[in-house]
Design a protein around this motif. Structure first.
Motif, mmCIF file in Angstrom:
data_model
loop_
_atom_site.group_PDB
_atom_site.id
_atom_site.type_symbol
_atom_site.label_atom_id
_atom_site.label_comp_id
_atom_site.label_asym_id
_atom_site.label_seq_id
_atom_site.Cartn_x
_atom_site.Cartn_y
_atom_site.Cartn_z
ATOM 1 N N ILE A 159 0.839 -1.205 0.000
ATOM 2 C CA ILE A 159 0.000 0.000 0.000
ATOM 3 C C ILE A 159 0.873 1.253 0.000
ATOM 4 N N ILE A 160 1.966 1.221 0.728
ATOM 5 C CA ILE A 160 2.879 2.370 0.771
ATOM 6 C C ILE A 160 3.647 2.486 -0.548
ATOM 7 N N LEU A 161 4.076 1.380 -1.084
ATOM 8 C CA LEU A 161 4.905 1.360 -2.284
ATOM 9 C C LEU A 161 4.119 1.717 -3.546
ATOM 10 N N LEU A 162 2.852 1.381 -3.616
ATOM 11 C CA LEU A 162 2.042 1.609 -4.810
ATOM 12 C C LEU A 162 2.003 3.079 -5.226
ATOM 13 N N PRO A 163 1.705 4.015 -4.337
ATOM 14 C CA PRO A 163 1.705 5.426 -4.758
ATOM 15 C C PRO A 163 3.100 5.909 -5.183
ATOM 16 N N ILE A 164 4.138 5.431 -4.512
ATOM 17 C CA ILE A 164 5.505 5.842 -4.865
ATOM 18 C C ILE A 164 5.837 5.374 -6.279
ATOM 19 N N LEU A 165 5.512 4.129 -6.585
ATOM 20 C CA LEU A 165 5.743 3.616 -7.932
ATOM 21 C C LEU A 165 4.898 4.364 -8.947
ATOM 22 N N GLY A 166 3.696 4.738 -8.583
ATOM 23 C CA GLY A 166 2.828 5.514 -9.467
ATOM 24 C C GLY A 166 3.411 6.868 -9.782
ATOM 25 N N ILE A 167 4.012 7.512 -8.802
ATOM 26 C CA ILE A 167 4.633 8.823 -9.024
ATOM 27 C C ILE A 167 5.814 8.685 -9.985
ATOM 28 N N PHE A 168 6.657 7.671 -9.793
ATOM 29 C CA PHE A 168 7.790 7.454 -10.696
ATOM 30 C C PHE A 168 7.303 7.188 -12.121
ATOM 31 N N LYS A 169 6.261 6.400 -12.267
ATOM 32 C CA LYS A 169 5.723 6.097 -13.593
ATOM 33 C C LYS A 169 5.155 7.363 -14.220
ATOM 34 N N LEU A 170 4.496 8.217 -13.426
ATOM 35 C CA LEU A 170 3.963 9.481 -13.915
ATOM 36 C C LEU A 170 5.087 10.379 -14.417
ATOM 37 N N PHE A 171 6.184 10.481 -13.634
ATOM 38 C CA PHE A 171 7.338 11.284 -14.070
ATOM 39 C C PHE A 171 7.932 10.726 -15.361
ATOM 40 N N GLU A 172 7.954 9.423 -15.462
ATOM 41 C CA GLU A 172 8.487 8.778 -16.666
ATOM 42 C C GLU A 172 7.640 9.133 -17.885
ATOM 43 N N ILE A 173 6.323 9.134 -17.740
ATOM 44 C CA ILE A 173 5.424 9.458 -18.844
ATOM 45 C C ILE A 173 5.577 10.931 -19.218
ATOM 46 N N ILE A 174 5.631 11.815 -18.208
ATOM 47 C CA ILE A 174 5.772 13.243 -18.464
ATOM 48 C C ILE A 174 7.103 13.532 -19.171
#
Length: 180
Positions: A159-174
């Motif tokens: 649960i803690i790791l999921l948002p962190i990974l989501g943020i990294f993926k978002l930065f990667e897409i941007i």
């Protein structure tokens, strides 16, 4: 080993009482009564604690299935019965006996039978509780086992790791949008 854990729990109950933790001792005894409903000595012990604390009606509740050994027991049971208007149905629902009636001594069986007959006569039903069976002496307090603890920690970590990974993926897409 099995008797050792029950003996260990009885030792804890004695220590709780010695240290003034009557509620904790009562909770432990109630749990044991739920696990070993055929062992009426546990009910007698809990009744004694309530009697010593001055809760005569509660003492009577746990002494009702035991043959009275003295006037105090008789009086406590009578107070308990009166507190529930001598209703067999109400008493049966309150004492919640989940054991095997065939294993009860003559006195306890007589009391249960009388309560059931009274309940049937007045309410046209007898409260029935799911029978619990467990070998005497195989009691252990409910503790989360090792694998359950690992599962809980993994779930929290996910649960803690999921948002962190989501943020990294978002930065990667941007960054991929702006790098073209």
């Amino acid at each position: 080993m099995k008797n050792k854990s029950m003996g260990n729990l009885m030792y804890r109950i004695k220590q709780d009482l010695k240290d003034g933790r009557k509620k904790k001792a009562c909770d432990r005894l109630r749990n044991m009564i739920n696990q070993f409903p055929n062992d009426l000595s546990l009910r007698r012990r809990l009744g004694q604690i309530y009697f010593e604390a001055g809760f005569l009606d509660e003492a009577g509740k746990f002494w009702i299935l035991s043959k009275p050994e003295n006037n105090e027991m008789e009086n406590a049971v009578e107070i308990y019965r009166k507190s529930l208007s001598n209703s067999g149905n109400a008493i049966l629902k309150d004492i919640v006996f989940r054991g095997d009636k065939k294993l009860l001594d003559e006195y306890a069986l007589k009391v249960i039978t009388e309560l059931e007959q009274h309940s049937l006569k007045i309410t046209k039903q007898i409260p029935v509780f799911k029978v619990k069976t467990r070998e005497k002496g195989s009691y252990s307090e409910n503790k989360t086992d090792f694998l359950s603890k690992i599962g809980i920690f993994l779930l929290i970590g996910f649960i803690i790791l999921l948002p962190i990974l989501g943020i990294f993926k978002l930065f990667e897409i941007i960054s991929s949008l702006f790098s073209q």
